[in-house]
Design a protein around this motif. Structure first.
Motif, short mmCIF file in Angstrom:
data_model
loop_
_atom_site.label_atom_id
_atom_site.label_comp_id
_atom_site.label_asym_id
_atom_site.label_seq_id
_atom_site.Cartn_x
_atom_site.Cartn_y
_atom_site.Cartn_z
N GLU A 90 -16.66 16.17 24.01
CA GLU A 90 -15.27 15.72 23.91
C GLU A 90 -14.64 15.47 25.28
O GLU A 90 -13.58 14.87 25.37
CB GLU A 90 -14.45 16.75 23.14
N ALA A 91 -15.29 15.94 26.35
CA ALA A 91 -14.78 15.72 27.71
C ALA A 91 -15.95 15.73 28.68
O ALA A 91 -16.98 16.35 28.42
CB ALA A 91 -13.78 16.82 28.07
N PRO A 92 -15.83 15.04 29.83
CA PRO A 92 -16.92 14.98 30.82
C PRO A 92 -17.26 16.37 31.37
O PRO A 92 -16.43 17.28 31.36
CB PRO A 92 -16.36 14.07 31.92
N LEU A 93 -18.47 16.48 31.90
CA LEU A 93 -18.99 17.75 32.41
C LEU A 93 -19.52 17.53 33.82
O LEU A 93 -20.17 16.52 34.10
CB LEU A 93 -20.12 18.23 31.49
N SER A 94 -19.25 18.46 34.73
CA SER A 94 -19.74 18.35 36.10
C SER A 94 -20.46 19.64 36.47
O SER A 94 -19.87 20.72 36.44
CB SER A 94 -18.58 18.11 37.06
N VAL A 95 -21.75 19.53 36.80
CA VAL A 95 -22.51 20.73 37.17
C VAL A 95 -23.73 20.32 38.01
O VAL A 95 -24.34 19.27 37.77
CB VAL A 95 -22.96 21.51 35.91
N TYR A 96 -24.04 21.12 39.02
CA TYR A 96 -25.18 20.90 39.92
C TYR A 96 -26.35 21.71 39.38
O TYR A 96 -26.25 22.93 39.24
CB TYR A 96 -24.79 21.37 41.32
#
Length: 305
Positions: A151-157
């Motif tokens: 439902e929403a973007p995800l940011s992870v390294y």
């Protein structure tokens, strides 16, 4: 670049990265862990939080990460496939990111038979390679494993582990290449004691140009005693401790001082190997020496980006 990930910024800038490891306790009392984290605050770029390491029940890695974030420190959350199915793993990633976690390390986990709950059922719904791919797809494609959209973007390294010392040696680089393809942006290696074998592995890595596709952080563990060295040599699979290192410790008057010296020398040699982007210091039950190691290895002060 992953928004807010200090580890990713350090690596992208070309600086030699330094991460440290914190093992959560077998209780909910994080007093000592917080003391160790505070002592390392200015000496590492991020803190690895182990996930029920050696299959022993401990405070959750995500819970500890939340505490570190409150302290203004950057965690790398370890997540294993041993204990959770794909529903729980994907949900835990969302929960970790919601807390502010920017870095996740994907791994299989030590088999439960070695821990304090040997009767536990291992889940292994997916393997560590599939976990990496799932998290990468959640981030880049915005989709869960089953195909439904987030439902929403995800940011992870995303990171993974590699063991240059396991057999068969010739397949070690193949496995690394697969992990990079699955989504790993950084790699932490097993503890390095056999530098010659590690150098051979790095030659194979460079031959395929993999060092340009992923940041390799060499694993370094200071040895506290001759007994600890012998135990690892004889009982820990995937670790090679050369006889000359055992002899060196045996001949040292101060075993702890010699163990520190070996760790520092290892880091200094790793800094000279093309393709090594940093070090991951695993001072198991000896976390208080990490600042000294970092300083004596010439890696202090850390970059402020």
């Amino acid at each position: 670049m992953i928004a807010g990930s200090n580890l990713e910024k350090v690596i992208s800038s070309g600086q030699f990265a330094v991460t440290g490891e914190l093992g959560p306790p077998k209780s909910a009392d994080l007093t000592q862990l917080k003391e160790h984290a505070e002592a390392m605050r200015n000496h590492v770029d991020a803190f690895n939080i182990t996930d029920n390491q050696t299959a022993i029940v401990r405070t959750s890695s995500i819970g500890v990460a939340g505490v570190l974030l409150q302290m203004g420190l950057e965690p790398v959350v370890q997540m294993t496939v041993r204990d959770r199915n794909r529903i729980a793993l994907q949900g835990d990633l969302l929960g970790a990111v919601a807390l502010g976690v920017k870095n996740v390390l994907c791994l299989s986990g030590d088999h439960q038979k070695f821990g304090n709950e040997p009767g536990a059922k291992g889940v292994y719904d997916i393997d560590s390679m599939q976990l990496l791919k799932a998290f990468k797809d959640m981030r880049d494609e915005g989709k869960f494993i089953g195909g439904e959209e987030l439902e929403a973007p995800l940011s992870v390294y995303l990171g993974a582990v590699a063991n240059p010392f396991a057999d068969p040696f010739e397949y070690r680089v193949d496995r690394l290449e697969k992990k990079i393809a699955a989504g790993a942006s950084f790699i932490q290696t097993q503890c390095i004691f056999d530098l010659e074998r590690f150098k051979r592995w790095m030659e194979l890595v460079r031959e395929r140009g993999l060092h340009k596709k992923v940041a390799i952080l060499g694993g370094v563990t200071p040895i506290k005693s001759l007994g600890a060295a012998r135990y690892m040599k004889n009982n820990v699979s995937g670790i090679i401790i050369p006889d000359e290192l055992i002899d060196r410790l045996k001949g040292a008057e101060d075993k702890k001082a010699e163990g520190l010296k070996i760790a520092i020398e290892t880091i200094q040699q790793l800094k000279e190997i093309e393709g090594v982007a940093g070090v991951h210091i695993m001072a198991i039950a000896w976390e208080e020496v990490v600042p000294e190691i970092v300083e004596r290895a010439g890696l202090y002060p850390r970059p402020k980006l």
